[in-house]
Design an enzyme around this catalytic site. Structure first.
Site, short mmCIF file in Angstrom:
data_model
loop_
_atom_site.label_atom_id
_atom_site.label_comp_id
_atom_site.label_asym_id
_atom_site.label_seq_id
_atom_site.Cartn_x
_atom_site.Cartn_y
_atom_site.Cartn_z
CG HIS A 156 -24.20 -3.32 -87.45
ND1 HIS A 156 -23.81 -2.01 -87.59
CD2 HIS A 156 -24.68 -3.42 -86.17
CE1 HIS A 156 -24.04 -1.35 -86.47
NE2 HIS A 156 -24.56 -2.19 -85.59
NE ARG B 279 -22.87 2.81 -84.30
CZ ARG B 279 -23.66 1.92 -83.71
NH1 ARG B 279 -23.26 0.66 -83.56
NH2 ARG B 279 -24.86 2.27 -83.28
CD GLU C 199 -21.78 -1.09 -90.19
OE1 GLU C 199 -23.02 -1.06 -90.14
OE2 GLU C 199 -21.06 -1.29 -89.20
N1 LIG Z 1 -22.85 -4.11 -82.91
C1 LIG Z 1 -24.03 -3.67 -82.50
O1 LIG Z 1 -25.08 -4.06 -83.01
C2 LIG Z 1 -24.11 -2.73 -81.34
C3 LIG Z 1 -25.17 -2.85 -80.43
C4 LIG Z 1 -25.21 -1.98 -79.35
C5 LIG Z 1 -24.22 -1.03 -79.18
N2 LIG Z 1 -23.22 -0.94 -80.10
C6 LIG Z 1 -22.14 0.06 -79.90
O2 LIG Z 1 -21.48 -0.23 -78.69
C7 LIG Z 1 -21.16 1.00 -78.04
C8 LIG Z 1 -21.11 0.76 -76.55
O3 LIG Z 1 -22.42 0.48 -76.08
P1 LIG Z 1 -22.77 0.48 -74.52
O4 LIG Z 1 -24.24 0.28 -74.43
O5 LIG Z 1 -21.85 -0.42 -73.77
O6 LIG Z 1 -22.43 2.01 -74.18
P2 LIG Z 1 -22.13 2.62 -72.74
O7 LIG Z 1 -22.38 4.08 -72.88
O8 LIG Z 1 -22.83 1.85 -71.68
O9 LIG Z 1 -20.56 2.36 -72.57
C9 LIG Z 1 -19.57 3.02 -73.30
C10 LIG Z 1 -18.36 3.16 -72.40
O10 LIG Z 1 -17.30 3.76 -73.17
C11 LIG Z 1 -16.63 4.67 -72.33
N3 LIG Z 1 -15.91 5.66 -73.14
C12 LIG Z 1 -16.40 6.70 -73.83
N4 LIG Z 1 -15.39 7.36 -74.44
C13 LIG Z 1 -14.25 6.71 -74.13
C14 LIG Z 1 -12.88 6.91 -74.44
N5 LIG Z 1 -12.49 7.93 -75.21
N6 LIG Z 1 -11.98 6.03 -73.95
C15 LIG Z 1 -12.36 5.00 -73.17
N7 LIG Z 1 -13.64 4.77 -72.82
C16 LIG Z 1 -14.57 5.60 -73.30
C17 LIG Z 1 -17.75 5.30 -71.49
O11 LIG Z 1 -17.26 5.89 -70.33
C18 LIG Z 1 -18.61 4.08 -71.20
O12 LIG Z 1 -18.18 3.42 -70.03
C19 LIG Z 1 -22.30 1.95 -78.47
O13 LIG Z 1 -21.86 3.30 -78.46
C20 LIG Z 1 -22.68 1.48 -79.83
O14 LIG Z 1 -22.03 2.27 -80.82
C21 LIG Z 1 -23.15 -1.76 -81.16
#
Ligand SMILES: NC(=O)c1ccc[n+]([C@@H]2O[C@H](COP(=O)([O-])OP(=O)(O)OC[C@H]3O[C@@H](n4cnc5c(N)ncnc54)[C@H](O)[C@@H]3O)[C@@H](O)[C@H]2O)c1
Length: 321
Positions: free
Chosen positions: A282, A235, A264
């Site tokens: 995005h 994000r 955005e």
């Molecule tokens: N660009 C896009 O279209 C798109 C698509 C899907 C997801 N996303 C974004 O990607 C992010 C990640 O997705 P995901 O499915 O891998 O999520 P996920 O929950 O599987 O993984 C997120 C990871 O971040 C870690 N985390 C949380 N807070 C943290 C911190 N302060 N420091 C270090 N690590 C931390 C968590 O422990 C977890 O392992 C989502 O939250 C979403 O916002 C974007």
């Protein structure tokens, strides 16, 4: 649509008719929506309702118990306001379904940013081959042998790690806690500061929340290698965009690949002007296959909530709610 309509065997399906937030808040008090137990929430619906902040959450029908939201990120929803309601609104997202498409997008951005392809693409479209006005595209860098640092080694981060390996990259990562050996798959756990100091390419893959907003800003850029490449498919607001622009100007950051932005669909004008950076609007999960899988997953959360009283994939904050 078929999957959604399939729910009609267990529930009455209603769709809100409002086209703006004020009307939606008003509609929540009407007989049509009063009695709704579960919501199927699309990311695009934010253009009608605005954020699911405390005001909106408290305006939702008192009967509402479940919100099944499409997408892995749920930063548009104040999950704490949802938990605070009596009874609470339990929230789910669609993890896993997004992993391949988002990691593929990250790979495109990694290769594009390392190789400086954006420069060549825009010059070519202006009829200038690899450059114009006396300037030529700078030589890029190979991924082979580079260290990729993943901040937030969840579903997408781990998927990306496998793809990076195919390009000869070594993965280090930082999470709040180290992963099991099996999940880490050979990626080395490092502290946040080590991640900043050791990454040739830093990829942001953590959720946006109060704790992670601007987790990457000026002080963090100062601790990185000169010439680092930054990738953000998480994000926009996990990184301070102004600080990124300054780090690009000073040469601390060599290039970046971004799919997401702080405000955005607005993009920092200096990023748009910079021919060297890779920018996407995005499009992380923007494929027929992945969007279908996410919507089906989301509807399966609604079905599970209605049939068993439990969501299939509650967000981490609501696992024990
Ligand atoms: N660009 C896009 O279209 C798109 C698509 C899907 C997801 N996303 C974004 O990607 C992010 C990640 O997705 P995901 O499915 O891998 O999520 P996920 O929950 O599987 O993984 C997120 C990871 O971040 C870690 N985390 C949380 N807070 C943290 C911190 N302060 N420091 C270090 N690590 C931390 C968590 O422990 C977890 O392992 C989502 O939250 C979403 O916002 C974007």
């Amino acid at each position: 649509m078929k999957t959604w309509e399939g729910l009609s065997d267990i529930a009455e399906l209603v769709e809100p008719q409002s086209t703006n937030r004020d009307d939606f808040i008003q509609e929540c008090t009407t007989y049509r929506l009063n009695g709704v137990v579960a919501v199927y929430r699309t990311a695009a619906s934010v253009s009608v309702t605005g954020l699911w902040d405390e005001e909106l959450v408290n305006a939702l029908p008192k009967s509402l118990k479940f919100c099944s939201s499409v997408g892995a990120g749920y930063d548009q929803i104040d999950v704490h306001a949802c938990s605070a309601r009596d009874p609470p609104i339990k929230v789910s997202n669609t993890p896993t379904a997004v992993d391949d498409a988002t990691a593929d997008t990250a790979m495109f951005l990694i290769l594009g940013a390392l190789r400086g392809f954006s420069y060549g693409i825009s010059a070519l479209r202006k009829g200038q081959w690899r450059g114009g006005n006396g300037e030529v595209a700078p030589l890029g860098h190979d991924p082979e042998g580079k260290t990729i640092g993943v901040l937030g080694m969840g579903g997408i981060g781990r998927n990306m790690k496998k793809k990076c390996e195919a390009f000869g990259m070594k993965t280090i990562y930082h999470n709040r806690n180290p992963l099991s050996e099996e999940l880490a798959g050979g990626a080395k756990y490092v502290s946040f500061d080590e991640l900043l100091a050791q990454s040739d390419v830093l990829s942001l893959n953590l959720p946006l929340n109060k704790k992670t907003r601007h987790i990457i800003s000026t002080a963090e850029f100062n601790n990185m290698k000169t010439g680092v490449v930054i990738i953000n498919t998480a994000r926009g607001a996990v990184m301070d965009e102004d600080a990124l622009v300054k780090a690009l100007e000073s040469g601390k950051v060599w290039s970046c690949g971004l799919d997401v932005y702080e405000d955005e669909p607005q993009i920092h004008p200096e990023l748009v002007k910079n021919p060297h950076v890779m920018l996407l609007p995005h499009m992380g999960t923007y494929t027929i296959e992945t969007m279908t899988a996410m919507e089906e997953w989301c509807i399966s959360n609604v079905r599970s909530a209605l049939e068993t009283g439990k969501l299939r994939s509650p967000v981490p904050e609501h696992v024990n709610l």
